[in-house]
Scaffold this motif. Structure first.
Motif, PDB file in Angstrom:
ATOM      1  N   GLY A 176      17.172 -15.256   5.118  1.00  0.00           N
ATOM      2  CA  GLY A 176      16.601 -16.508   5.574  1.00  0.00           C
ATOM      3  C   GLY A 176      15.335 -16.329   6.389  1.00  0.00           C
ATOM      4  N   LEU A 177      14.509 -15.342   6.021  1.00  0.00           N
ATOM      5  CA  LEU A 177      13.295 -15.028   6.758  1.00  0.00           C
ATOM      6  C   LEU A 177      12.052 -15.506   5.999  1.00  0.00           C
ATOM      7  N   THR A 178      10.949 -15.546   6.716  1.00  0.00           N
ATOM      8  CA  THR A 178       9.674 -15.954   6.125  1.00  0.00           C
ATOM      9  C   THR A 178       9.073 -14.797   5.337  1.00  0.00           C
ATOM     10  N   LEU A 179       8.525 -15.085   4.185  1.00  0.00           N
ATOM     11  CA  LEU A 179       7.835 -14.097   3.363  1.00  0.00           C
ATOM     12  C   LEU A 179       6.337 -14.249   3.567  1.00  0.00           C
ATOM     13  N   GLN A 180       5.664 -13.135   3.854  1.00  0.00           N
ATOM     14  CA  GLN A 180       4.208 -13.163   4.021  1.00  0.00           C
ATOM     15  C   GLN A 180       3.581 -12.240   2.979  1.00  0.00           C
ATOM     16  N   ILE A 181       2.696 -12.824   2.166  1.00  0.00           N
ATOM     17  CA  ILE A 181       2.209 -12.150   0.961  1.00  0.00           C
ATOM     18  C   ILE A 181       0.775 -11.654   1.127  1.00  0.00           C
ATOM     19  N   HIS A 182       0.571 -10.402   0.733  1.00  0.00           N
ATOM     20  CA  HIS A 182      -0.760  -9.820   0.565  1.00  0.00           C
ATOM     21  C   HIS A 182      -1.101  -9.929  -0.917  1.00  0.00           C
ATOM     22  N   ASP A 183      -2.195 -10.617  -1.215  1.00  0.00           N
ATOM     23  CA  ASP A 183      -2.618 -10.819  -2.604  1.00  0.00           C
ATOM     24  C   ASP A 183      -4.101 -10.500  -2.695  1.00  0.00           C
ATOM     25  N   ARG A 184      -4.415  -9.403  -3.354  1.00  0.00           N
ATOM     26  CA  ARG A 184      -5.825  -9.065  -3.530  1.00  0.00           C
ATOM     27  C   ARG A 184      -6.087  -8.775  -4.996  1.00  0.00           C
ATOM     28  N   GLU A 185      -6.871  -9.652  -5.607  1.00  0.00           N
ATOM     29  CA  GLU A 185      -7.221  -9.554  -7.027  1.00  0.00           C
ATOM     30  C   GLU A 185      -5.973  -9.478  -7.904  1.00  0.00           C
ATOM     31  N   ALA A 186      -4.938 -10.225  -7.509  1.00  0.00           N
ATOM     32  CA  ALA A 186      -3.677 -10.213  -8.251  1.00  0.00           C
ATOM     33  C   ALA A 186      -3.063 -11.610  -8.282  1.00  0.00           C
ATOM     34  N   HIS A 187      -3.898 -12.637  -8.219  1.00  0.00           N
ATOM     35  CA  HIS A 187      -3.398 -14.002  -8.065  1.00  0.00           C
ATOM     36  C   HIS A 187      -2.362 -14.373  -9.124  1.00  0.00           C
ATOM     37  N   ALA A 188      -2.702 -14.191 -10.391  1.00  0.00           N
ATOM     38  CA  ALA A 188      -1.805 -14.623 -11.465  1.00  0.00           C
ATOM     39  C   ALA A 188      -0.479 -13.881 -11.414  1.00  0.00           C
ATOM     40  N   ASP A 189      -0.523 -12.593 -11.115  1.00  0.00           N
ATOM     41  CA  ASP A 189       0.714 -11.812 -11.081  1.00  0.00           C
ATOM     42  C   ASP A 189       1.574 -12.153  -9.875  1.00  0.00           C
ATOM     43  N   VAL A 190       0.943 -12.456  -8.750  1.00  0.00           N
ATOM     44  CA  VAL A 190       1.714 -12.881  -7.584  1.00  0.00           C
ATOM     45  C   VAL A 190       2.489 -14.155  -7.910  1.00  0.00           C
ATOM     46  N   PHE A 191       1.836 -15.136  -8.520  1.00  0.00           N
ATOM     47  CA  PHE A 191       2.525 -16.380  -8.858  1.00  0.00           C
ATOM     48  C   PHE A 191       3.562 -16.165  -9.956  1.00  0.00           C
ATOM     49  N   ARG A 192       3.275 -15.249 -10.884  1.00  0.00           N
ATOM     50  CA  ARG A 192       4.271 -14.933 -11.916  1.00  0.00           C
ATOM     51  C   ARG A 192       5.558 -14.409 -11.285  1.00  0.00           C
ATOM     52  N   VAL A 193       5.430 -13.476 -10.356  1.00  0.00           N
ATOM     53  CA  VAL A 193       6.614 -12.911  -9.700  1.00  0.00           C
ATOM     54  C   VAL A 193       7.355 -13.982  -8.899  1.00  0.00           C
ATOM     55  N   LEU A 194       6.603 -14.814  -8.167  1.00  0.00           N
ATOM     56  CA  LEU A 194       7.244 -15.849  -7.360  1.00  0.00           C
ATOM     57  C   LEU A 194       8.003 -16.858  -8.224  1.00  0.00           C
ATOM     58  N   ARG A 195       7.435 -17.196  -9.361  1.00  0.00           N
ATOM     59  CA  ARG A 195       8.136 -18.141 -10.235  1.00  0.00           C
ATOM     60  C   ARG A 195       9.388 -17.500 -10.832  1.00  0.00           C
ATOM     61  N   ASP A 196       9.328 -16.199 -11.042  1.00  0.00           N
ATOM     62  CA  ASP A 196      10.465 -15.480 -11.604  1.00  0.00           C
ATOM     63  C   ASP A 196      11.592 -15.339 -10.586  1.00  0.00           C
ATOM     64  N   THR A 197      11.242 -15.008  -9.342  1.00  0.00           N
ATOM     65  CA  THR A 197      12.253 -14.755  -8.311  1.00  0.00           C
ATOM     66  C   THR A 197      12.675 -16.018  -7.582  1.00  0.00           C
ATOM     67  N   GLY A 198      11.812 -17.018  -7.605  1.00  0.00           N
ATOM     68  CA  GLY A 198      12.006 -18.182  -6.753  1.00  0.00           C
ATOM     69  C   GLY A 198      11.231 -17.997  -5.466  1.00  0.00           C
ATOM     70  N   VAL A 199      10.571 -19.066  -5.034  1.00  0.00           N
ATOM     71  CA  VAL A 199       9.761 -18.994  -3.814  1.00  0.00           C
ATOM     72  C   VAL A 199      10.670 -19.169  -2.609  1.00  0.00           C
ATOM     73  N   PRO A 200      10.690 -18.206  -1.686  1.00  0.00           N
ATOM     74  CA  PRO A 200      11.480 -18.400  -0.456  1.00  0.00           C
ATOM     75  C   PRO A 200      11.086 -19.688   0.251  1.00  0.00           C
ATOM     76  N   ASP A 201      12.007 -20.239   1.016  1.00  0.00           N
ATOM     77  CA  ASP A 201      11.777 -21.535   1.655  1.00  0.00           C
ATOM     78  C   ASP A 201      10.508 -21.551   2.493  1.00  0.00           C
ATOM     79  N   ARG A 202      10.206 -20.430   3.147  1.00  0.00           N
ATOM     80  CA  ARG A 202       8.991 -20.330   3.958  1.00  0.00           C
ATOM     81  C   ARG A 202       8.194 -19.136   3.457  1.00  0.00           C
ATOM     82  N   THR A 203       7.108 -19.419   2.774  1.00  0.00           N
ATOM     83  CA  THR A 203       6.274 -18.380   2.177  1.00  0.00           C
ATOM     84  C   THR A 203       4.826 -18.613   2.574  1.00  0.00           C
ATOM     85  N   ILE A 204       4.144 -17.532   2.948  1.00  0.00           N
ATOM     86  CA  ILE A 204       2.758 -17.612   3.417  1.00  0.00           C
ATOM     87  C   ILE A 204       1.883 -16.708   2.559  1.00  0.00           C
ATOM     88  N   LEU A 205       0.783 -17.243   2.077  1.00  0.00           N
ATOM     89  CA  LEU A 205      -0.261 -16.420   1.467  1.00  0.00           C
ATOM     90  C   LEU A 205      -1.191 -15.985   2.601  1.00  0.00           C
TER      91      LEU A 205
END
Length: 312
Positions: A176-205
């Protein structure tokens, strides 16, 4: 990176009238407790100590308080820094300072090195132990994908990054913790993974680096977008366009200190107190007063990671 001796830090800006928040800073690096890891070097196996050539932690506390940046999230994103973060967050609370919350993870550039050493899985286990060890540890991050420093031809390294990212998402969801994401030149793949796993309730780019369309997509998924000092850079027109369209309840501020020090001090080392420049730039971009912007991002930060008030 520029030398980080205390005398080379920018001056304290005019204080904010309404307190603001730095949701992502690396005080381990600012104090010399950990230096940047060069490509190919292993991560430190022991917890580092602050380097006397660097400013002490009190320098960053004092300058933050003087500027009205009364809340920070300290991020440790390799194993030595993660151990340091967990210890210092608890020490600050024990000292009666309520300014600091913490987050730990394995940085995406670190994951391939740990995988090659055969210790990625045990390192992830330790990250979960650390991030659940104290109630002021609230964030699993920064984790994610970084294709800027990863050779696109290195399938093994990219696989290690994604495996690590998915494991961190599971840690956040499980606890039940916040997820904080590092995304550098990987936008599409970051969203692909999040859609696959489910976005945690509190997620920060963290250190948002996309365009306005990406900001809109994040908004549809309920993901917070956090802007760092690079939003103030003269050539950052696309970032400012993105900042303009982020839903008001999903906007956050950060420094990523000691990196990305805002204009007009670009190239110098930074600290949490530099978030004042970010607040002022975002207020201009969004056409609101700096007081309104600071009040908004502080409320958002509390929703994103929880309250800072001490409960000890």
């Amino acid at each position: 990176m520029a030398s980080r001796a205390a005398g080379e830090y920018p001056p304290v800006p005019e204080p904010l009238a309404v307190p603001a928040v730095d949701t992502h800073t690396h005080l381990d690096m600012c104090t010399g407790a950990r230096g940047p890891i060069k490509s190919g070097e292993p991560a430190p196996e022991v917890e580092p100590e602050e380097d006397e050539k660097f400013p002490p932690l009190d320098f960053f506390y004092d300058t933050a308080m003087a500027t009205g940046v009364t809340r920070v999230v300290q991020i440790g994103c390799e194993m030595g820094a993660a151990r340091w973060t967990t210890r210092v967050v608890e020490e600050q609370a024990q000292a009666g300072r309520d300014w600091m919350l913490g987050g730990v993870a394995i940085h995406p550039n670190e994951a391939p090195r740990l995988a090659r050493a055969g210790i990625l899985e045990e390192s992830l286990d330790e990250i979960e132990e650390l991030v659940t060890s104290h109630e002021r540890m609230r964030v699993v991050g920064e984790t994610g994908l970084d294709f800027f420093r990863t050779d696109a031809d290195s399938a093994r390294d990219m696989k290690a990054q994604e495996e690590s990212f998915r494991a961190h998402i599971e840690i956040a969801q499980r606890n039940g913790l916040t997820l904080q994401i590092h995304d550098r030149e990987a936008h599409a793949d970051v969203f692909r993974v999040l859609r696959d796993t489910g976005v945690p309730d509190r997620t920060i780019l963290h250190c948002f680096s996309g365009d306005a369309d990406m900001a809109r997509e994040a908004g549809k998924l309920g993901i917070f977008c956090s802007f760092a000092g690079n939003v103030t850079f003269k050539n950052a027109h696309g970032l400012r366009e993105a900042a303009e369209v982020v839903p008001p309840d999903l906007l956050l501020t950060e420094t990523d200190a000691p990196f990305l020090t805002p204009h007009p001090h670009r190239g110098k080392p930074g600290g949490p107190y530099m978030v004042a420049h970010v607040v002022r730039t975002l207020a201009q971009v969004r056409g609101v007063s700096e007081d309104e912007l600071a009040e908004r991002v502080t409320a958002n930060a509390v929703r994103a990671v929880g309250p800072w008030e001490l409960t000890l």
